[in-house]
Design a protein around this motif. Structure first.
Motif, PDB file in Angstrom:
ATOM      1  N   THR A  33     -11.038   5.864  -4.697  1.00 22.26           N
ATOM      2  CA  THR A  33      -9.621   5.880  -4.352  1.00 22.26           C
ATOM      3  C   THR A  33      -9.288   4.709  -3.426  1.00 22.26           C
ATOM      4  O   THR A  33     -10.174   4.147  -2.767  1.00 22.26           O
ATOM      5  N   TYR A  34      -7.994   4.367  -3.389  1.00 21.91           N
ATOM      6  CA  TYR A  34      -7.501   3.375  -2.422  1.00 21.91           C
ATOM      7  C   TYR A  34      -6.141   3.832  -1.901  1.00 21.91           C
ATOM      8  O   TYR A  34      -5.107   3.260  -2.236  1.00 21.91           O
ATOM      9  N   PRO A  35      -6.093   4.899  -1.098  1.00 24.77           N
ATOM     10  CA  PRO A  35      -4.821   5.281  -0.492  1.00 24.77           C
ATOM     11  C   PRO A  35      -4.342   4.151   0.408  1.00 24.77           C
ATOM     12  O   PRO A  35      -5.103   3.623   1.217  1.00 24.77           O
ATOM     13  N   ASN A  36      -3.048   3.794   0.281  1.00 24.91           N
ATOM     14  CA  ASN A  36      -2.576   2.600   0.972  1.00 24.91           C
ATOM     15  C   ASN A  36      -1.070   2.632   1.166  1.00 24.91           C
ATOM     16  O   ASN A  36      -0.352   3.435   0.564  1.00 24.91           O
ATOM     17  N   VAL A  37      -0.580   1.735   1.989  1.00 25.68           N
ATOM     18  CA  VAL A  37       0.838   1.433   2.088  1.00 25.68           C
ATOM     19  C   VAL A  37       1.003  -0.025   1.679  1.00 25.68           C
ATOM     20  O   VAL A  37       0.200  -0.880   2.061  1.00 25.68           O
ATOM     21  N   HIS A  38       2.013  -0.296   0.853  1.00 26.50           N
ATOM     22  CA  HIS A  38       2.187  -1.675   0.425  1.00 26.50           C
ATOM     23  C   HIS A  38       3.649  -2.066   0.327  1.00 26.50           C
ATOM     24  O   HIS A  38       4.542  -1.220   0.228  1.00 26.50           O
ATOM     25  N   LYS A  39       3.849  -3.367   0.365  1.00 30.37           N
ATOM     26  CA  LYS A  39       5.173  -3.953   0.209  1.00 30.37           C
ATOM     27  C   LYS A  39       5.196  -4.724  -1.102  1.00 30.37           C
ATOM     28  O   LYS A  39       4.357  -5.599  -1.327  1.00 30.37           O
ATOM     29  N   ASP A  40       6.144  -4.373  -1.961  1.00 30.49           N
ATOM     30  CA  ASP A  40       6.333  -5.099  -3.213  1.00 30.49           C
ATOM     31  C   ASP A  40       7.347  -6.216  -2.984  1.00 30.49           C
ATOM     32  O   ASP A  40       8.419  -5.986  -2.425  1.00 30.49           O
ATOM     33  N   ILE A  41       7.009  -7.419  -3.417  1.00 36.26           N
ATOM     34  CA  ILE A  41       7.891  -8.565  -3.229  1.00 36.26           C
ATOM     35  C   ILE A  41       8.655  -8.817  -4.524  1.00 36.26           C
ATOM     36  O   ILE A  41       8.047  -8.999  -5.587  1.00 36.26           O
ATOM     37  N   ASN A  42       9.988  -8.774  -4.425  1.00 30.60           N
ATOM     38  CA  ASN A  42      10.852  -9.007  -5.581  1.00 30.60           C
ATOM     39  C   ASN A  42      10.452  -8.082  -6.730  1.00 30.60           C
ATOM     40  O   ASN A  42      10.289  -8.508  -7.869  1.00 30.60           O
ATOM     41  N   GLU A  43      10.307  -6.779  -6.386  1.00 30.01           N
ATOM     42  CA  GLU A  43       9.932  -5.752  -7.372  1.00 30.01           C
ATOM     43  C   GLU A  43       8.669  -6.137  -8.144  1.00 30.01           C
ATOM     44  O   GLU A  43       8.571  -5.962  -9.351  1.00 30.01           O
ATOM     45  N   GLN A  44       7.695  -6.658  -7.431  1.00 28.39           N
ATOM     46  CA  GLN A  44       6.394  -7.098  -7.948  1.00 28.39           C
ATOM     47  C   GLN A  44       6.478  -8.363  -8.781  1.00 28.39           C
ATOM     48  O   GLN A  44       5.442  -8.869  -9.238  1.00 28.39           O
ATOM     49  N   LYS A  45       7.670  -8.921  -8.971  1.00 30.36           N
ATOM     50  CA  LYS A  45       7.762 -10.195  -9.694  1.00 30.36           C
ATOM     51  C   LYS A  45       7.267 -11.340  -8.830  1.00 30.36           C
ATOM     52  O   LYS A  45       6.823 -12.367  -9.327  1.00 30.36           O
ATOM     53  N   GLY A  46       7.351 -11.148  -7.517  1.00 29.29           N
ATOM     54  CA  GLY A  46       6.828 -12.131  -6.596  1.00 29.29           C
ATOM     55  C   GLY A  46       7.757 -13.308  -6.359  1.00 29.29           C
ATOM     56  O   GLY A  46       8.776 -13.477  -7.039  1.00 29.29           O
ATOM     57  N   LYS A  47       7.390 -14.101  -5.358  1.00 25.06           N
ATOM     58  CA  LYS A  47       8.064 -15.364  -5.063  1.00 25.06           C
ATOM     59  C   LYS A  47       6.997 -16.397  -4.724  1.00 25.06           C
ATOM     60  O   LYS A  47       5.919 -16.047  -4.236  1.00 25.06           O
ATOM     61  N   GLY A  77      11.355   0.409   3.006  1.00 26.89           N
ATOM     62  CA  GLY A  77      11.038  -0.800   2.261  1.00 26.89           C
ATOM     63  C   GLY A  77       9.580  -0.934   1.877  1.00 26.89           C
ATOM     64  O   GLY A  77       9.167  -1.969   1.335  1.00 26.89           O
ATOM     65  N   TYR A  78       8.792   0.116   2.132  1.00 27.96           N
ATOM     66  CA  TYR A  78       7.376   0.133   1.779  1.00 27.96           C
ATOM     67  C   TYR A  78       7.092   1.346   0.893  1.00 27.96           C
ATOM     68  O   TYR A  78       7.925   2.249   0.769  1.00 27.96           O
ATOM     69  N   TYR A  79       5.896   1.364   0.292  1.00 25.89           N
ATOM     70  CA  TYR A  79       5.501   2.473  -0.569  1.00 25.89           C
ATOM     71  C   TYR A  79       4.143   2.987  -0.126  1.00 25.89           C
ATOM     72  O   TYR A  79       3.154   2.229  -0.078  1.00 25.89           O
ATOM     73  N   VAL A  80       4.072   4.267   0.219  1.00 30.49           N
ATOM     74  CA  VAL A  80       2.820   4.923   0.596  1.00 30.49           C
ATOM     75  C   VAL A  80       2.259   5.588  -0.654  1.00 30.49           C
ATOM     76  O   VAL A  80       2.925   6.414  -1.275  1.00 30.49           O
ATOM     77  N   HIS A  81       1.022   5.261  -1.011  1.00 30.62           N
ATOM     78  CA  HIS A  81       0.485   5.617  -2.327  1.00 30.62           C
ATOM     79  C   HIS A  81      -0.883   6.288  -2.188  1.00 30.62           C
ATOM     80  O   HIS A  81      -1.808   5.710  -1.593  1.00 30.62           O
ATOM     81  N   ASN A  82      -1.037   7.479  -2.738  1.00 34.20           N
ATOM     82  CA  ASN A  82      -2.330   8.155  -2.709  1.00 34.20           C
ATOM     83  C   ASN A  82      -3.375   7.395  -3.530  1.00 34.20           C
ATOM     84  O   ASN A  82      -4.527   7.290  -3.148  1.00 34.20           O
ATOM     85  N   ASN A  83      -2.992   6.892  -4.677  1.00 32.55           N
ATOM     86  CA  ASN A  83      -3.769   5.940  -5.485  1.00 32.55           C
ATOM     87  C   ASN A  83      -5.225   6.346  -5.728  1.00 32.55           C
ATOM     88  O   ASN A  83      -6.161   5.623  -5.413  1.00 32.55           O
ATOM     89  N   MET A  84      -5.393   7.524  -6.330  1.00 32.37           N
ATOM     90  CA  MET A  84      -6.727   7.959  -6.766  1.00 32.37           C
ATOM     91  C   MET A  84      -6.981   7.360  -8.139  1.00 32.37           C
ATOM     92  O   MET A  84      -7.061   8.052  -9.158  1.00 32.37           O
ATOM     93  N   TRP A  85      -7.135   6.056  -8.174  1.00 34.50           N
ATOM     94  CA  TRP A  85      -7.139   5.332  -9.453  1.00 34.50           C
ATOM     95  C   TRP A  85      -8.352   5.665 -10.324  1.00 34.50           C
ATOM     96  O   TRP A  85      -8.262   5.675 -11.539  1.00 34.50           O
ATOM     97  N   ASN A  86      -9.481   5.947  -9.704  1.00 35.14           N
ATOM     98  CA  ASN A  86     -10.684   6.304 -10.464  1.00 35.14           C
ATOM     99  C   ASN A  86     -10.799   7.821 -10.526  1.00 35.14           C
ATOM    100  O   ASN A  86     -11.774   8.421 -10.062  1.00 35.14           O
ATOM    101  N   GLN A  87      -9.807   8.440 -11.112  1.00 30.41           N
ATOM    102  CA  GLN A  87      -9.674   9.902 -11.069  1.00 30.41           C
ATOM    103  C   GLN A  87     -10.829  10.623 -11.759  1.00 30.41           C
ATOM    104  O   GLN A  87     -11.202  11.733 -11.369  1.00 30.41           O
ATOM    105  N   ASP A  88     -11.419  10.008 -12.764  1.00 24.24           N
ATOM    106  CA  ASP A  88     -12.510  10.662 -13.490  1.00 24.24           C
ATOM    107  C   ASP A  88     -13.724  10.913 -12.593  1.00 24.24           C
ATOM    108  O   ASP A  88     -14.494  11.841 -12.831  1.00 24.24           O
ATOM    109  N   GLU A  89     -13.907  10.093 -11.578  1.00 22.99           N
ATOM    110  CA  GLU A  89     -15.053  10.243 -10.682  1.00 22.99           C
ATOM    111  C   GLU A  89     -14.656  10.769  -9.305  1.00 22.99           C
ATOM    112  O   GLU A  89     -15.528  11.128  -8.512  1.00 22.99           O
TER     113      GLU A  89
END
Length: 289
Positions: free
Chosen positions: A134-148, A94-106
């Protein structure tokens, strides 16, 4: 990540926001004091005994003290998932582990290895510059990121255990997205920094918040970003996120009754001191009801 210490503006979702570096930006830096868990062996009461004089045939042997064990109680020794991809990720429990190298250019190379959503580590090699890479992380999406809506919950709690490498520039932090995920009109981002090395959030330090025996300096900017920065390093623990969000709403830092869209925990790497550095996570959970 929408801003850095150098006021670079980026528009990428799933990103944490902070300023990097050891120079002041928008206020006085308040780095956390690193207080590692005690590894001192327990004291043993002294006992009375009659001394025995040594003889050539029975020399006195003084034992060498055995240092306390530093072996982690839990570790990821046989990964189920490995990625060096900048956007690589893995769904588990029920969680997502993400490497998340969002600033890949640097960013430099980074490899994430996971045994479970709450048992993984990442090896990262980031250059000596002050932008978040980068921000490697584990996260929980609530209502498929639509939120509540926030007011629908009576409980939003979390547990964590994570440790940064102790070199370079980074923060270990929660990243909560409210009223959306990523940049967008009305979106708020609330972070909770549990470990900090030479980092500083965006905005200004406005207040302090105390709960569960921990005190946080609260930073905020004008773009919906709020950061609770722990004054003392927390390598593990639990947080009442509902109380923290409610406090920020009461201070006018977050709009009333926002949707809760995503809750994550990981490390923002700016620099790894010129070599490879490791972040290890050994516990994470989110309870919402």
């Amino acid at each position: 990540m929408r801003r850095t210490m150098l006021a670079v503006v980026l528009t990428i979702p799933f990103l944490a926001v902070a300023g990097c570096g050891d120079g002041p930006v928008g206020g006085v830096a308040a780095p956390a004091v690193v207080v590692p868990p005690s590894t001192t062996a327990p004291s043993v009461p002294a006992t009375s005994a009659t001394p025995v004089s040594p003889t050539p045939s029975s020399p006195v042997v003084v034992p060498t003290p055995t240092p306390p064990s530093t072996t982690p109680v839990r570790g990821c020794r046989s990964p189920e998932f490995t990625t060096s991809d900048a956007d690589g990720g893995w769904s588990d429990g029920g969680y997502y582990v993400h490497n998340n190298m969002w600033n890949q250019d640097e960013a430099g190379p980074e490899t994430l290895r996971a045994c479970a959503y709450d048992n993984w580590y990442v090896d990262s090699s980031q250059p000596d510059s002050t932008s978040v890479k980068t921000y490697p992380n584990v996260h929980k999406d609530i209502n498929e990121q639509k939120g509540k809506p926030f007011n629908d919950y009576s409980v939003i709690r979390t547990t964590f255990a994570g440790r940064g490498p102790g070199v370079g520039i980074y923060d270990v932090a929660y990243d909560l997205w409210l009223n959306g995920v990523g940049d967008g009109k009305g979106v708020s981002e609330l972070m909770v920094w549990t470990e900090n090395l030479k980092q500083q959030p965006s905005g200004d330090k406005l207040a302090t918040y105390t709960a569960g025996g921990s005190t946080y300096d609260v930073w905020a900017d004008d773009d919906g970003y709020v950061a609770f920065v722990s004054r003392a390093t927390q390598y593990s623990g639990s947080l009442d996120l509902k109380a923290m969000i409610a406090w920020a709403i009461g201070k006018g830092l977050i709009p009333p009754n926002p949707t809760v869209n995503q809750i994550g925990y990981g490390i923002e790497f700016c620099s790894t001191g010129g070599g490879k550095a490791r972040f290890t996570l050994t516990e994470f959970s989110v309870t919402m009801s």
